[in-house]
Design an enzyme around this catalytic site. Structure first.
Site, PDB file in Angstrom:
ATOM      1  N   ASP A   4      -5.880  -3.642  -2.582  1.00  0.00           N
ATOM      2  CA  ASP A   4      -4.843  -3.224  -1.634  1.00  0.00           C
ATOM      3  C   ASP A   4      -4.154  -4.412  -0.951  1.00  0.00           C
ATOM      4  O   ASP A   4      -4.801  -5.355  -0.497  1.00  0.00           O
ATOM      5  CB  ASP A   4      -5.489  -2.330  -0.573  1.00  0.00           C
ATOM      6  CG  ASP A   4      -4.465  -1.591   0.266  1.00  0.00           C
ATOM      7  OD1 ASP A   4      -3.806  -2.230   1.101  1.00  0.00           O
ATOM      8  OD2 ASP A   4      -4.322  -0.375   0.077  1.00  0.00           O
ATOM      9  N   SER A  37       0.821  -1.201   0.000  1.00  0.00           N
ATOM     10  CA  SER A  37       0.000   0.000   0.000  1.00  0.00           C
ATOM     11  C   SER A  37       0.864   1.264   0.000  1.00  0.00           C
ATOM     12  O   SER A  37       1.810   1.375  -0.769  1.00  0.00           O
ATOM     13  CB  SER A  37      -0.968  -0.046   1.190  1.00  0.00           C
ATOM     14  OG  SER A  37      -2.028   0.848   1.023  1.00  0.00           O
TER      15      SER A  37
END
Length: 570
Positions: A449, A335
């Site tokens: 993600d 991320s």
């Protein structure tokens, strides 16, 4: 001088005991590439390696085998299953042609009854190995014997060996360089040579295919040297290269004479040679030191977690690492942590990374192109444009430092590791929090993600780096509570429209499921840094300088305290 091998079994006994073991055992030979036994097999014998080299492989968290240890001459393998009576817990494969003695379980138990010293010594070795495994370091993961082969006639193996030996000399690392002129091209007493040195290098020659094939079969790791200016091709024996690649012991080093721009043609090289790792080297002292650390299992790996605006603290960690004179050899993350890691891998220093992150995430809100919430709250075009503006069309494989980032595959339910594609697209997948940014459709599946499944991919770093690993977790202490919700409800409606609290809820919901995995990952790191970011909220993009300073001060203190132990591990 290399240290004595504390796990050499036969040399620890009195001659009479060793003679009893040899009389009860039988000699076996195994060719390079063959399995001695596989995980799940019956533990019906233990072995002592006399000559050659074995690799111990375990099932990694992502489902593929990982190299866990290298077995050297004199060491035992398979004894744990014999003692416990359970199935084999790992697969053991011959890296080189190897010779062993095999002691059946029944003969072992008979000898133990007659010679208690055997049981005592094996128990000592088991305790030693278990302690090493528990501490995540100290195991012999990096081979000591390396063949440095030319990809083609433009490869400068002499240059590489000369610079490596000079660097190893400066760091007091005992090594021996073997060339085709040594002993008239004969390699004698390799086990004794390995025992006397920390590293043995075999230097290949572009006009000596027979010598190249010989040293490729004698060495555990093969390092292929390529010239970055030349057309990618190789005339090396491919069966041997494929065999070492299956063992995760094949590297490619591309030597460049230009350091002011990113490398090119890396993908073409990787299509020619099936390597496990590749490294870009310029002719500078720092690069040769980088390569020497990797080959001796001392490379430093850094793993950054996601955490929205809290991930700014990673910039401060990099500043502290630099100030303490430490050098990062591998870097990766998930991320927002992956974005900052990519800045470092790209070759940008602290000031440049800070400037780019500020311009991208503070001066402008990349998550402000709201849309009808069909796939997500945000269209994602703005963040894609900003990522592309910074990283262009550069591929991960073209970055100066080895880099990876993680995303979560909704199709397979597994963590997906990005290693080759364009940097901006890999990062876009790694930050695609469900409900906020649209997912990425790829040939591997639907990607979101990385924090959904693995916000701190330490295990991936362990798979590519044999040295110490530092994990930086900026998300652990972040939680939503009643006070947060009460304060959000008190905000006027127009502030909620500018910064909708649903964004925070979705961000937290998207990563909370991976926290159990995060705790396991932290246990795999040699050092975990958790900057005390307190009340900095996951969407508080303007807390830039504050988060950097907190990360810097905390990392500086933690690294100063742990630096000596990290160096010992390496």
């Amino acid at each position: 001088m290399a240290e004595k091998n504390d796990l050499d079994l036969l040399n620890t006994f009195e001659p009479e005991v060793t003679a009893q073991i040899m009389a009860a055992a039988m000699k076996v030979k195994i060719q390079a590439g063959d399995d001695l036994f596989r995980a799940g097999d019956e533990g019906n014998a233990l072995f002592v390696l006399l000559r050659g080299s074995l690799g111990v492989y375990i099932q990694g968290p992502s489902g593929y085998p990982q190299l866990f240890a290298i077995i050297k001459p004199g060491e035992t393998v398979g004894e744990m299953a014999v003692i416990s009576g359970e199935e084999r817990s790992a697969t053991v494969t011959a890296i080189r042609d190897s010779e062993l003695i095999k002691l059946s379980a029944s003969e072992f138990h008979r000898l133990v009854k007659s010679e208690p010293a055997i049981s005592h010594e094996l128990n000592r070795m088991l305790v030693h190995r278990l302690q090493q495994a528990a501490n995540q370091h100290g195991l012999q993961l990096e081979p000591k014997t390396i063949a440095i082969l030319p990809a083609n006639n433009a490869s400068e193996t002499e240059l590489v060996c000369a610079n490596l030996c000079r660097t190893l000399d400066s760091e007091n690392i005992s090594h021996l360089l073997y060339t085709s002129q040594c002993d008239n091209g004969e390699i004698k007493g390799l086990a004794e040579i390995e025992a006397r040195h920390d590293l043995v290098l075999f230097q290949g020659k572009h006009d000596s295919p027979g010598w190249n094939e010989k040293i490729a079969r004698q060495a555990d790791r093969i390092m292929v040297i390529a010239n970055g200016r030349e057309r990618p091709f190789t005339n090396l024996p491919m069966p041997i290269l494929h065999q070492r690649a299956r063992h995760q012991l094949l590297d490619l080093v591309i030597v460049h004479d230009q350091c002011n721009e990113l490398p090119k043609n890396t993908n073409r090289w990787l299509k020619k040679i099936p390597v496990n790792r590749h490294f870009h080297i310029c002719e500078a002292n720092a690069d040769w030191q980088h390569l020497a650390r990797i080959l001796t299992g001392r490379g430093l790996g850094l793993v950054f977690s996601g955490g929205g605006a809290r991930a700014y603290a990673h910039i401060g960690v990099l500043k502290a690492v630099h100030e303490l004179g430490m050098t990062v050899d591998f870097i990766g993350g998930s991320s927002m942590g992956a974005i900052i890691a990519a800045c470092h891998a790209r070759g940008w220093d602290f000031a440049e990374s800070k400037r780019r992150i500020y311009n991208t995430f503070v001066r402008t809100n990349p998550l402000s192109d709201y849309t009808l919430p069909i796939l997500s709250l945000v269209r994602g075009k703005k963040v894609e444009r900003l990522l592309h503006e910074n990283f262009g069309d550069a591929r991960i494989i073209d970055l100066w430092k080895p880099f990876f980032c993680a995303s979560s595959n909704l199709t397979s339910g597994l963590v997906h590791i990005h290693r080759k594609e364009k940097v901006w697209r890999a990062l876009r997948a790694s930050i695609a929090l469900p409900g906020i940014l649209p997912p990425i459709a790829s040939k591997h599946g639907i990607l979101v993600d990385g924090g959904v499944l693995d916000n701190l991919p330490v295990d991936v770093m362990r798979g590519i780096n044999r040295g110490p690993v530092i994990a930086v977790d900026v998300a652990r202490e972040h939680a939503l509570d009643r006070d947060w919700l009460r304060n959000e409800n008190k905000l006027p409606w127009y502030k909620k429209l500018v910064s909708p609290p649903i964004m925070t809820i979705l961000m937290r919901a998207g990563t909370v499921g991976g926290e159990a995995n995060n705790r396991q990952q932290i246990g795999r790191a040699d050092l975990t840094i958790t900057p005390p970011l307190g009340g900095i909220e996951i969407r508080q993009w303007d807390a830039f300088d504050q988060a950097i300073e907190i990360g810097y001060l905390d990392a500086l203190a933690r690294l100063k305290a742990a630096r000596s132990s990290l160096l010992k591990q390496s």
